[in-house]
Design an enzyme around this catalytic site. Structure first.
Site, PDB file in Angstrom:
ATOM      1  N   LYS A  11      24.936  20.940  52.732  1.00  0.00           N
ATOM      2  CA  LYS A  11      24.198  20.770  53.984  1.00  0.00           C
ATOM      3  C   LYS A  11      22.706  20.930  53.745  1.00  0.00           C
ATOM      4  O   LYS A  11      22.305  21.649  52.835  1.00  0.00           O
ATOM      5  CB  LYS A  11      24.605  21.879  54.972  1.00  0.00           C
ATOM      6  CG  LYS A  11      25.972  21.732  55.576  1.00  0.00           C
ATOM      7  CD  LYS A  11      26.240  22.883  56.534  1.00  0.00           C
ATOM      8  CE  LYS A  11      27.629  22.755  57.154  1.00  0.00           C
ATOM      9  NZ  LYS A  11      27.816  21.565  57.977  1.00  0.00           N
TER      10      LYS A  11
ATOM     11  N   ARG B 249      38.938  20.735  58.830  1.00  0.00           N
ATOM     12  CA  ARG B 249      40.207  20.017  59.039  1.00  0.00           C
ATOM     13  C   ARG B 249      41.154  20.229  57.856  1.00  0.00           C
ATOM     14  O   ARG B 249      42.368  20.204  58.015  1.00  0.00           O
ATOM     15  CB  ARG B 249      39.912  18.529  59.288  1.00  0.00           C
ATOM     16  CG  ARG B 249      39.239  17.835  58.145  1.00  0.00           C
ATOM     17  CD  ARG B 249      38.539  16.553  58.575  1.00  0.00           C
ATOM     18  NE  ARG B 249      37.306  16.810  59.336  1.00  0.00           N
ATOM     19  CZ  ARG B 249      36.540  15.866  59.843  1.00  0.00           C
ATOM     20  NH1 ARG B 249      36.854  14.604  59.708  1.00  0.00           N
ATOM     21  NH2 ARG B 249      35.444  16.188  60.513  1.00  0.00           N
TER      22      ARG B 249
HETATM   23  N1  BES Z   1      31.174  23.695  60.356  1.00  0.00           N
HETATM   24  C1  BES Z   1      30.786  22.345  60.401  1.00  0.00           C
HETATM   25  C2  BES Z   1      30.601  21.827  61.814  1.00  0.00           C
HETATM   26  C3  BES Z   1      29.473  22.395  62.624  1.00  0.00           C
HETATM   27  C4  BES Z   1      28.222  21.826  62.562  1.00  0.00           C
HETATM   28  C5  BES Z   1      29.686  23.459  63.461  1.00  0.00           C
HETATM   29  C6  BES Z   1      27.203  22.328  63.346  1.00  0.00           C
HETATM   30  C7  BES Z   1      28.668  23.953  64.228  1.00  0.00           C
HETATM   31  C8  BES Z   1      27.422  23.389  64.171  1.00  0.00           C
HETATM   32  C9  BES Z   1      31.835  21.447  59.737  1.00  0.00           C
HETATM   33  O1  BES Z   1      32.521  21.997  58.699  1.00  0.00           O
HETATM   34  C10 BES Z   1      31.113  20.246  59.223  1.00  0.00           C
HETATM   35  O2  BES Z   1      30.273  20.407  58.392  1.00  0.00           O
HETATM   36  N2  BES Z   1      31.438  19.075  59.747  1.00  0.00           N
HETATM   37  C11 BES Z   1      30.808  17.876  59.365  1.00  0.00           C
HETATM   38  C12 BES Z   1      31.854  16.793  59.325  1.00  0.00           C
HETATM   39  C13 BES Z   1      31.392  15.517  58.709  1.00  0.00           C
HETATM   40  C14 BES Z   1      31.082  15.702  57.239  1.00  0.00           C
HETATM   41  C15 BES Z   1      32.456  14.459  58.903  1.00  0.00           C
HETATM   42  C16 BES Z   1      29.726  17.543  60.381  1.00  0.00           C
HETATM   43  O3  BES Z   1      29.915  17.839  61.566  1.00  0.00           O
HETATM   44  O4  BES Z   1      28.687  17.047  59.980  1.00  0.00           O
HETATM   45 ZN    ZN Z   2      31.496  21.762  56.819  1.00  0.00          ZN
END
Ligand code: BES
Ligand code: ZN
Ligand code: ZN
Length: 484
Positions: free
Chosen positions: A261, A335
């Site tokens: 990230k 997931r």
């Molecule tokens: N934990 C994150 C989702 C999230 C993002 C929660 C911001 C709270 C605030 C999750 O694991 C994630 O990173 N999801 C990705 C999915 C994508 C790669 C398909 C996302 O939301 O960008």
């Molecule tokens: Zn994630």
């Protein structure tokens, strides 16, 4: 907080603050001239959470705005009590709150709502982390009612039990990831199991791998910290064949893994375990309330880190359901841990009503913002029922569609399913729905299932009149109410 219920004339309130709710549209006569005079001069007073302190020689009064009379419901009463508490947290040792007479709520629901609001408002996430922490002075609250009947105590007790669970979720969520490791989470789970006579089953990394939870293990392998799949069981009705499962995402820190990230908001990924904390504390409340039901809480607890042993995009893992999943993005780890956790709840604990909670996607914040939880389900009746309960108790939700078209978006060329959606006209088209679809791939034929995407609602860094910043404990209240 010590909360009591009393029926006595307002003139008998000598120490502490007397808190009087004032409606915007209809002013109640409390028989106190100080109040009467103030409201005569300020006829517009009464907007929800508006506050005014009045002093006289022998009394201290807080007027608290209660909004429109006909709009008073469970949530506004909860938050009204909370706002009153927050205004006096550091100003007084005690307060006496007159429960407003309006709306359709029973007196028992009123003490329940008020107790929730009071305890939630009093919670301070910074208590352990400020060198010069200024503790609040308020330790006693009295709820003033017309008649102190027995049911009112029941409402009060229930509110305090559920609030304690909500506040524990908040506390665990706010803990930084250097403290809140998977091992720390496990210690808390062991303690609540012991304190509440819940059966605990713990799978460590070796065991999850051996059992065939390849999706969970794949996420966990990148971290030096040990990871755990934890189950807590409550059996309150042996004759009942229904078995509920509350399943929670417990990523104690989500860096994204190798699909790392950006660093901007990464610190907030300590909250990526609030789904697991919520299901753990919800089952504690179910046990304390002695509910006639059977539940298992399953928590998939690990970090998601990059490193020499981390899983790679392109890896293929075998999930506990038997289906193979291709990892297209290691940041879509929620997931992955959940598909195995949901299978575990069904296969090993025979759960047939499964609700999972997860801070799953940033996309749900794009869709619904910061105050609404996304709901996804596979049975209309079950979902409808859930949404009615959550609305009544003030956790806002909105259902998203689960049409078959979305199944196409998570098909993998190399394996059965891919862990991110594709084929839409935007990179993250229907991002929250494809996340839900992936988890659904682990849901068996006869299982009723709901997925809650709490990414927007699990924490809130803007203080509210009725609640400080940090984790919110979202989900706990609805889960407990639904099951009761
Ligand atoms: N934990 C994150 C989702 C999230 C993002 C929660 C911001 C709270 C605030 C999750 O694991 C994630 O990173 N999801 C990705 C999915 C994508 C790669 C398909 C996302 O939301 O960008
Ligand atoms: Zn994630
Ligand atoms: Zn995550």
């Amino acid at each position: 907080m010590k909360i009591q219920i009393a029926a006595k004339p307002l003139t008998e309130i000598k120490d502490g603050f007397l808190v009087l709710p004032v409606f915007e549209d209809e002013k109640q006569d409390y028989g106190i001239s100080l109040v009467k005079n103030y409201l005569a001069d300020n006829p517009k007073f009464g907007k929800l959470f508006e506050g005014q302190i009045l002093y006289s020689d022998n009394s201290k009064i807080l007027l608290i705005g209660a909004g429109k009379k006909e709009k008073l419901d469970f949530v506004s009463l909860q938050n009204l009590a909370g706002a009153a508490v927050r205004k006096l947290l550091k100003k007084s040792k005690s307060l006496s709150l007159v429960l407003p007479k309006a709306g359709k709520l029973s007196e028992e629901e009123k003490t329940y709502a008020a107790a929730l609001g009071i305890e939630i408002a009093a919670f301070d996430p910074t208590a352990d982390f400020k060198f010069k922490h200024e503790p609040s002075t308020l330790t006693q609250v009295e709820l003033l009612v017309d008649r102190a009947e027995r049911g009112l105590m029941e409402g009060l007790k229930k509110g305090q039990i559920i609030a304690e669970s909500i506040n524990l979720t908040r506390k665990l969520g706010d803990l930084p990831a250097n403290i809140m490791t998977p091992s720390y989470f496990l210690e808390v789970a062991k303690k609540v199991a012991k304190d509440n006579k819940l059966k605990i089953t713990i799978l460590d990394e070796k065991q999850t791998k051996k059992k065939g939870m390849g999706a969970f293990s794949g996420v966990a392998q990148g971290s030096e910290e040990p990871s755990f799949m934890i189950a807590l069981e409550y059996t309150g009705d042996i004759k009942n064949k229904d078995k509920w499962a509350f399943v929670g995402k417990g990523i104690t820190f989500d860096t994204g893994g190798l699909s790392i990230k950006p660093s901007g908001g990464m610190h907030e990924m300590k909250y990526d375990m609030t789904g697991a904390a919520a299901v753990m504390t919800a089952i504690v409340a179910v046990a304390k309330l002695n509910l006639k039901t059977n539940v298992v809480a399953v928590m998939a607890v690990t970090e998601n880190l990059p490193g020499g042993r981390a899983q790679r995009p392109g890896d293929i893992v075998k999930t506990y359901s038997g289906k193979f999943a291709e990892i297209m993005d290691t940041d879509a780890e929620g997931r992955l841990v959940l598909i195995d956790a949901v299978s575990y709840a069904q296969k090993d604990f025979k759960a047939n009503k499964v609700i999972d909670l997860a801070t799953l996607t940033g996309a749900i914040i794009v869709s619904l913002g910061d105050h609404i939880t996304g709901v996804f389900g596979n049975r209309n009746e079950f979902t409808k029922n859930f949404m009615e309960v959550s609305r009544k108790y003030g956790e806002k939700v909105w259902e998203l569609p689960m049409y078959d078209e979305f199944d196409e978006m998570i098909k993998s060329q190399m394996a059965d399913i891919a862990n991110i959606g594709h084929g839409g006209s935007h990179r993250s088209a229907a991002g929250s729905i494809t996340g839900a679809k992936f988890i659904e791939a682990g849901v068996e034929e006869g299982t009723e299932w709901i997925h809650l995407d709490i990414a927007g609602t699990a924490w809130d860094m803007k203080p509210k009149p009725y609640r400080g910043v940090g984790a919110t404990g979202v989900g706990v209240k609805t889960l407990v109410e639904l099951i009761s």
